[in-house]
Design a protein around this motif. Structure first.
Motif, PDB file in Angstrom:
ATOM      1  N   ALA A  21       3.534   7.307 -17.969  1.00 37.86           N
ATOM      2  CA  ALA A  21       2.824   6.030 -18.016  1.00 37.86           C
ATOM      3  C   ALA A  21       1.553   6.115 -17.177  1.00 37.86           C
ATOM      4  N   GLN A  22       0.596   5.313 -17.541  1.00 33.49           N
ATOM      5  CA  GLN A  22      -0.670   5.297 -16.801  1.00 33.49           C
ATOM      6  C   GLN A  22      -0.407   4.839 -15.374  1.00 33.49           C
ATOM      7  N   PRO A  23      -0.856   5.576 -14.375  1.00 33.73           N
ATOM      8  CA  PRO A  23      -0.571   5.194 -12.991  1.00 33.73           C
ATOM      9  C   PRO A  23      -1.330   3.942 -12.568  1.00 33.73           C
ATOM     10  N   ILE A  24      -0.750   3.235 -11.626  1.00 32.31           N
ATOM     11  CA  ILE A  24      -1.394   2.093 -10.976  1.00 32.31           C
ATOM     12  C   ILE A  24      -2.075   2.634  -9.722  1.00 32.31           C
ATOM     13  N   LYS A  25      -3.369   2.461  -9.638  1.00 30.95           N
ATOM     14  CA  LYS A  25      -4.118   3.069  -8.536  1.00 30.95           C
ATOM     15  C   LYS A  25      -4.349   2.088  -7.387  1.00 30.95           C
ATOM     16  N   ILE A  26      -3.954   2.540  -6.200  1.00 33.32           N
ATOM     17  CA  ILE A  26      -4.226   1.828  -4.955  1.00 33.32           C
ATOM     18  C   ILE A  26      -5.073   2.755  -4.094  1.00 33.32           C
ATOM     19  N   ALA A  27      -6.067   2.223  -3.418  1.00 27.82           N
ATOM     20  CA  ALA A  27      -6.983   3.074  -2.662  1.00 27.82           C
ATOM     21  C   ALA A  27      -6.724   3.018  -1.162  1.00 27.82           C
ATOM     22  N   PHE A  28      -6.789   4.173  -0.548  1.00 27.81           N
ATOM     23  CA  PHE A  28      -6.936   4.292   0.894  1.00 27.81           C
ATOM     24  C   PHE A  28      -8.429   4.367   1.164  1.00 27.81           C
ATOM     25  N   LEU A  29      -8.947   3.394   1.904  1.00 25.90           N
ATOM     26  CA  LEU A  29     -10.366   3.387   2.283  1.00 25.90           C
ATOM     27  C   LEU A  29     -10.435   3.170   3.785  1.00 25.90           C
ATOM     28  N   SER A  30     -10.726   4.241   4.508  1.00 24.05           N
ATOM     29  CA  SER A  30     -10.754   4.154   5.963  1.00 24.05           C
ATOM     30  C   SER A  30     -11.437   5.396   6.510  1.00 24.05           C
ATOM     31  N   SER A  31     -11.360   5.568   7.821  1.00 22.04           N
ATOM     32  CA  SER A  31     -12.086   6.662   8.486  1.00 22.04           C
ATOM     33  C   SER A  31     -11.233   7.925   8.585  1.00 22.04           C
ATOM     34  N   LEU A  32     -11.733   8.998   7.972  1.00 22.37           N
ATOM     35  CA  LEU A  32     -11.152  10.324   8.154  1.00 22.37           C
ATOM     36  C   LEU A  32     -12.130  11.232   8.881  1.00 22.37           C
ATOM     37  N   PHE A  83     -16.175   1.677  -1.976  1.00 19.15           N
ATOM     38  CA  PHE A  83     -15.389   0.587  -2.570  1.00 19.15           C
ATOM     39  C   PHE A  83     -15.853   0.307  -3.999  1.00 19.15           C
ATOM     40  N   LYS A  84     -17.156   0.249  -4.205  1.00 15.54           N
ATOM     41  CA  LYS A  84     -17.682   0.027  -5.559  1.00 15.54           C
ATOM     42  C   LYS A  84     -17.203   1.115  -6.515  1.00 15.54           C
ATOM     43  N   ARG A  89     -15.078   2.892 -11.078  1.00 14.78           N
ATOM     44  CA  ARG A  89     -14.792   4.180 -11.711  1.00 14.78           C
ATOM     45  C   ARG A  89     -13.314   4.542 -11.699  1.00 14.78           C
ATOM     46  N   GLU A  90     -12.620   4.182 -10.639  1.00 10.09           N
ATOM     47  CA  GLU A  90     -11.207   4.536 -10.533  1.00 10.09           C
ATOM     48  C   GLU A  90     -10.276   3.435 -11.051  1.00 10.09           C
ATOM     49  N   GLY A  91     -10.780   2.201 -11.111  1.00  6.32           N
ATOM     50  CA  GLY A  91      -9.955   1.109 -11.619  1.00  6.32           C
ATOM     51  C   GLY A  91      -8.813   0.716 -10.693  1.00  6.32           C
ATOM     52  N   ILE A  92      -9.058   0.718  -9.384  1.00  2.00           N
ATOM     53  CA  ILE A  92      -8.004   0.369  -8.427  1.00  2.00           C
ATOM     54  C   ILE A  92      -7.633  -1.109  -8.523  1.00  2.00           C
TER      55      ILE A  92
END
Length: 391
Positions: A21-32, A83-84, A89-92
């Motif tokens: 199934a198509q995955p549901i995308k959640i983003a990690f957006l933070s400082s690495l 974030f944009k 592009r990723e559809g999060i």
């Protein structure tokens, strides 16, 4: 046999369908990268743990979760660009983990414009959330005025009269400075001295020497997250006797960077309940995967994924608008969290009740089996009314 064969075949096709199934995308957006890297790594790995647990249990409504990672480089424009990209592009369906208040302020405005949920792990500046915010949510760290309200209560309880403060020259530091002036300076009989240092500062001796004539009974380092460990170590080395209050600093990194001399001298806030059995079980799983302690940041990352997944499962929708509504109107019990996560209309936590802890020698058990120290809870705060933005 024929009927059983058909049922088995149907089950096999169902499992295969879920796996593809198509995955549901959640983003990690933070400082690495940059000064907030220790926070960011913990958030990311907490999110990974939650994704792994959920996928092992069959995903969300038959669909697997996928974690998409982006480094904001502790830069507001980088955070907005990332974030944009993640949305367009990723559809999060949501993003989370932001640490810096400067980054949080910029990305929150973009989240509101694009109508995609954004979760702040730290980013405690009180100007990030506005009354019309509907897609930005705090998780671990409350708004700065709420944090200083807790410290004001501690000052009254201990009858402190001399308080030193070091803040960083950015949004969170200035929010703490304003909150100190609002909640602590007016306390009768209390003298307050505030010093402002650059965010990347690595030598706080000049600032601490300015505080020495005050002989502070308490040093508030809450407003300078990257410098907290150095402030703690150098204040002890200079002979300043007062305790140091931290900025929800990564628990394990404090010991690594300061050492045992800070046991009993450094106090910090936590959204983790270290004494909770559910936390200790979860922390054991986290340590097995990372060889680190499950701290504020890691538990925040874990909670973000869990809340998003629960909201999607209940609402049967991956529409970010529906997810935001479900978060805003829901109440989430996360293993080991010091309070239930529920929200005002503008995304502030309604039930925040942080724990104050220090460090002591001793075995930590399965939650951190290789450590010779453990966190010790010293104070459980009452629920603080959520901060109401001025606009």
């Amino acid at each position: 046999m024929h009927k059983r064969w058909i049922l088995g075949l149907a089950a096999a096709f169902s499992l295969a369908g879920a796996a593809h199934a198509q995955p549901i995308k959640i983003a990690f957006l933070s400082s690495l990268s940059g000064p907030f890297t220790p926070w960011g790594i913990q958030v990311r790995d907490g999110m990974k743990l939650a994704v792994a647990e959920i996928n092992a249990a069959g995903g969300v409504n038959g669909r697997p979760l996928e974690l998409v990672e982006r480094d904001d480089r502790n830069n507001a424009s980088e955070g907005v660009t990332a974030f944009k990209y993640l949305v367009e592009r990723e559809g999060i369906v949501a993003a989370g983990g932001v640490i810096s208040s400067d980054v949080g302020l910029a990305v929150a405005r973009e989240a509101e414009a694009l109508k995609v949920p954004l979760f702040l792990t730290m980013s405690g500046s009180h100007i990030i959330l506005r009354k019309d915010s509907r897609y930005t949510f705090r998780t671990c760290l409350p708004a700065a005025p709420m944090s200083m309200d807790y410290i004001a209560g501690l000052i009254r309880e201990k009858k402190y009269t001399r308080v030193g403060v070091i803040v960083a020259d950015y949004a969170w530091g200035h929010a703490i400075r304003e909150s100190v002036e609002r909640f602590i300076k007016p306390i009768p009989g209390v003298r307050v001295q505030i010093e402002v240092a650059p965010v990347p500062e690595r030598d706080f001796t000049p600032y601490l020497r300015k505080l020495q004539p005050l002989d502070p009974e308490l040093v508030i380092a809450t407003g300078h997250p990257p410098g907290t460990a150095i402030i703690t170590r150098q204040s002890i080395e200079l002979g300043i006797k007062g305790q140091v209050i931290g900025p929800w600093y990564p628990t394990e990194f404090t010991v690594e960077r300061v050492g045992e001399m800070m046991f009993g001298r450094f106090v910090d806030y936590s959204c983790v309940d270290f004494e909770n059995a559910a936390y200790q079980a979860l922390a054991a799983k986290y340590h097995a995967a990372t060889k680190r302690l499950l701290d504020n940041n890691a538990l925040s990352g874990y909670a973000i994924v869990k809340m998003v997944a629960e909201s999607i499962a209940k609402g049967k929708s991956v529409d970010p608008k529906a997810v935001a509504t479900a978060i805003r109107t829901g109440r989430f019990q996360i293993d080991g969290y010091a309070w239930p996560l529920s929200y005002t209309e503008w995304g502030e936590m309604k039930e925040a009740a942080p724990i104050l802890y220090t460090y002591e020698k001793g075995a930590a058990g399965k939650m951190n089996p290789t450590a010779t120290w453990r966190p010790k809870v010293v104070f459980r705060s009452k629920t603080t009314p959520p901060y109401v933005p001025g606009e």
